[in-house]
Design a protein around this motif. Structure first.
Motif, PDB file in Angstrom:
ATOM      1  N   LEU A  43       0.827  -1.205   0.000  1.00  0.00           N
ATOM      2  CA  LEU A  43       0.000   0.000   0.000  1.00  0.00           C
ATOM      3  C   LEU A  43       0.862   1.256   0.000  1.00  0.00           C
ATOM      4  O   LEU A  43       0.447   2.297  -0.523  1.00  0.00           O
ATOM      5  CB  LEU A  43      -0.936  -0.001   1.207  1.00  0.00           C
ATOM      6  N   GLU A  44       2.059   1.154   0.579  1.00  0.00           N
ATOM      7  CA  GLU A  44       2.966   2.292   0.601  1.00  0.00           C
ATOM      8  C   GLU A  44       3.436   2.650  -0.811  1.00  0.00           C
ATOM      9  O   GLU A  44       3.651   3.820  -1.130  1.00  0.00           O
ATOM     10  CB  GLU A  44       4.170   1.996   1.498  1.00  0.00           C
ATOM     11  N   ASP A  45       3.604   1.633  -1.659  1.00  0.00           N
ATOM     12  CA  ASP A  45       4.061   1.860  -3.034  1.00  0.00           C
ATOM     13  C   ASP A  45       2.941   2.301  -3.968  1.00  0.00           C
ATOM     14  O   ASP A  45       3.213   2.800  -5.073  1.00  0.00           O
ATOM     15  CB  ASP A  45       4.667   0.571  -3.611  1.00  0.00           C
ATOM     16  N   PHE A  46       1.695   2.103  -3.551  1.00  0.00           N
ATOM     17  CA  PHE A  46       0.569   2.300  -4.455  1.00  0.00           C
ATOM     18  C   PHE A  46       0.495   3.708  -5.047  1.00  0.00           C
ATOM     19  O   PHE A  46       0.345   3.853  -6.273  1.00  0.00           O
ATOM     20  CB  PHE A  46      -0.748   1.951  -3.769  1.00  0.00           C
ATOM     21  N   SER A  62      -3.803  -2.468 -10.106  1.00  0.00           N
ATOM     22  CA  SER A  62      -4.439  -3.182  -8.998  1.00  0.00           C
ATOM     23  C   SER A  62      -3.971  -2.565  -7.692  1.00  0.00           C
ATOM     24  O   SER A  62      -3.085  -1.705  -7.680  1.00  0.00           O
ATOM     25  CB  SER A  62      -4.071  -4.672  -9.032  1.00  0.00           C
ATOM     26  N   CYS A  63      -4.547  -3.038  -6.587  1.00  0.00           N
ATOM     27  CA  CYS A  63      -4.146  -2.545  -5.271  1.00  0.00           C
ATOM     28  C   CYS A  63      -4.181  -3.704  -4.287  1.00  0.00           C
ATOM     29  O   CYS A  63      -5.200  -4.404  -4.189  1.00  0.00           O
ATOM     30  CB  CYS A  63      -5.076  -1.428  -4.804  1.00  0.00           C
ATOM     31  N   GLY A  64      -3.063  -3.909  -3.564  1.00  0.00           N
ATOM     32  CA  GLY A  64      -3.027  -4.995  -2.596  1.00  0.00           C
ATOM     33  C   GLY A  64      -1.679  -5.101  -1.916  1.00  0.00           C
ATOM     34  O   GLY A  64      -0.761  -4.329  -2.203  1.00  0.00           O
ATOM     35  N   LEU A  84      -6.832  -0.450   2.563  1.00  0.00           N
ATOM     36  CA  LEU A  84      -6.964  -1.160   1.289  1.00  0.00           C
ATOM     37  C   LEU A  84      -8.310  -0.870   0.646  1.00  0.00           C
ATOM     38  O   LEU A  84      -8.387  -0.594  -0.556  1.00  0.00           O
ATOM     39  CB  LEU A  84      -6.793  -2.664   1.504  1.00  0.00           C
ATOM     40  N   ARG A  85      -9.357  -0.920   1.416  1.00  0.00           N
ATOM     41  CA  ARG A  85     -10.700  -0.672   0.878  1.00  0.00           C
ATOM     42  C   ARG A  85     -10.791   0.731   0.275  1.00  0.00           C
ATOM     43  O   ARG A  85     -11.363   0.918  -0.797  1.00  0.00           O
ATOM     44  CB  ARG A  85     -11.734  -0.843   1.985  1.00  0.00           C
ATOM     45  N   GLN A  86     -10.202   1.697   0.959  1.00  0.00           N
ATOM     46  CA  GLN A  86     -10.243   3.081   0.482  1.00  0.00           C
ATOM     47  C   GLN A  86      -9.493   3.229  -0.834  1.00  0.00           C
ATOM     48  O   GLN A  86     -10.026   3.809  -1.797  1.00  0.00           O
ATOM     49  CB  GLN A  86      -9.625   3.999   1.531  1.00  0.00           C
ATOM     50  N   LEU A  87      -8.279   2.701  -0.901  1.00  0.00           N
ATOM     51  CA  LEU A  87      -7.463   2.839  -2.106  1.00  0.00           C
ATOM     52  C   LEU A  87      -8.023   2.030  -3.272  1.00  0.00           C
ATOM     53  O   LEU A  87      -8.059   2.494  -4.413  1.00  0.00           O
ATOM     54  CB  LEU A  87      -6.026   2.405  -1.819  1.00  0.00           C
TER      55      LEU A  87
END
Length: 262
Positions: A43-46, A62-64, A84-87
């Motif tokens: 999530l930090e890299d997202f 994607s996000c995870g 995670l849900r927010q992003l």
């Protein structure tokens, strides 16, 4: 036309690749790659990943949280689900992951990995986006958590697949999941994986590079990139005794059927 269903464009080293990100995307396009899915691992890299590919309309994201990064995540597990849900709810995010279990490299974090995985499955169902699964030496737990979490409702893919034919069949039959094939299939010692590919229906296969890692033959030793997904497709075609065009057409259709927001 081809789709690279799993790559990490933000991780490609321009010096090793001999090209910057724009050139890498252009080389993929020149090699008939019409779409790429850039996959998040933390999530930090997202945010940086999202920004890096923002100008490319043929790149989805994607996000995870990858299981190998859970232990050292800057986001505590009790807060991970909310973040995670927010992003992942953003419109340009087409999938949840990559997530899953890896008992080969980090067996000591099994419990934390399972908790992380369960959160990803629940969120994928809630926001109706498919899962991207990493699994290694954790076949039973991976299938069990997916089944118990009713992951068939979100759908998903076992990416960079190297596990057993039995696992692949269960993922397809019980969960209606897809199986994604990487450049590993072209490696000299991958006879068992090629036998698995031959036994699986093309209608449930995707192709990927997992770049910058796992460059397929004839690019072994190079920094992998989406342009090389055509070589993965050639390997699948050779193994199954079908045309490259058939692999391209079917795996591309499979991609858009699974990632219907791409």
């Amino acid at each position: 036309m081809f789709v690279d269903s799993h790559c990490h464009l933000d991780k490609i080293n321009p010096e090793k690749a001999g090209a910057d990100l724009t050139q890498i995307v252009e080389m993929a396009r020149a090699n008939k790659v019409e779409h790429m899915l850039c996959v998040c691992v933390t999530l930090e890299d997202f945010p940086a990943m999202q920004q890096a590919v923002a100008d490319f309309n043929d790149v989805s994201i994607s996000c995870g949280v990858h299981p190998l990064y859970v232990k050292d995540s800057q986001t505590p597990i009790v807060e991970l689900g909310t973040k995670l849900r927010q992003l992942a709810s953003a419109n340009n995010v087409v999938a949840i992951g990559e997530t899953g279990l890896d008992y080969f490299y980090h067996p000591e974090s099994k419990a934390l990995q399972r908790e992380n995985f369960e959160q990803h499955i629940e969120i994928a169902k809630d926001i109706n986006k498919p899962l991207i699964i990493h699994t290694r030496d954790a076949q039973d737990d991976t299938l069990s958590l997916l089944k118990n979490g009713h992951a068939d409702k979100s759908g998903g893919v076992l990416h960079c697949f190297t596990e057993s034919l039995d696992m692949a069949k269960k993922a397809i039959d019980d969960l209606d999941f897809y199986i994604s094939i990487s450049g590993i299939a072209s490696f000299r010692n991958a006879e068992q994986l090629r036998a698995t590919i031959k036994a699986l229906p093309l209608e449930k296969l995707l192709i990927e590079t997992d770049s910058p890692w796992l460059a397929p033959v004839p690019h072994r030793g190079k920094e992998n990139q989406p342009a090389y997904v055509i070589d993965v497709a050639k390997c699948v075609a050779d193994v199954k005794g079908i045309t490259l065009e058939e692999v391209a057409k079917t795996t591309t259709a499979n991609y858009y059927k699974l990632f219907n927001n791409a």
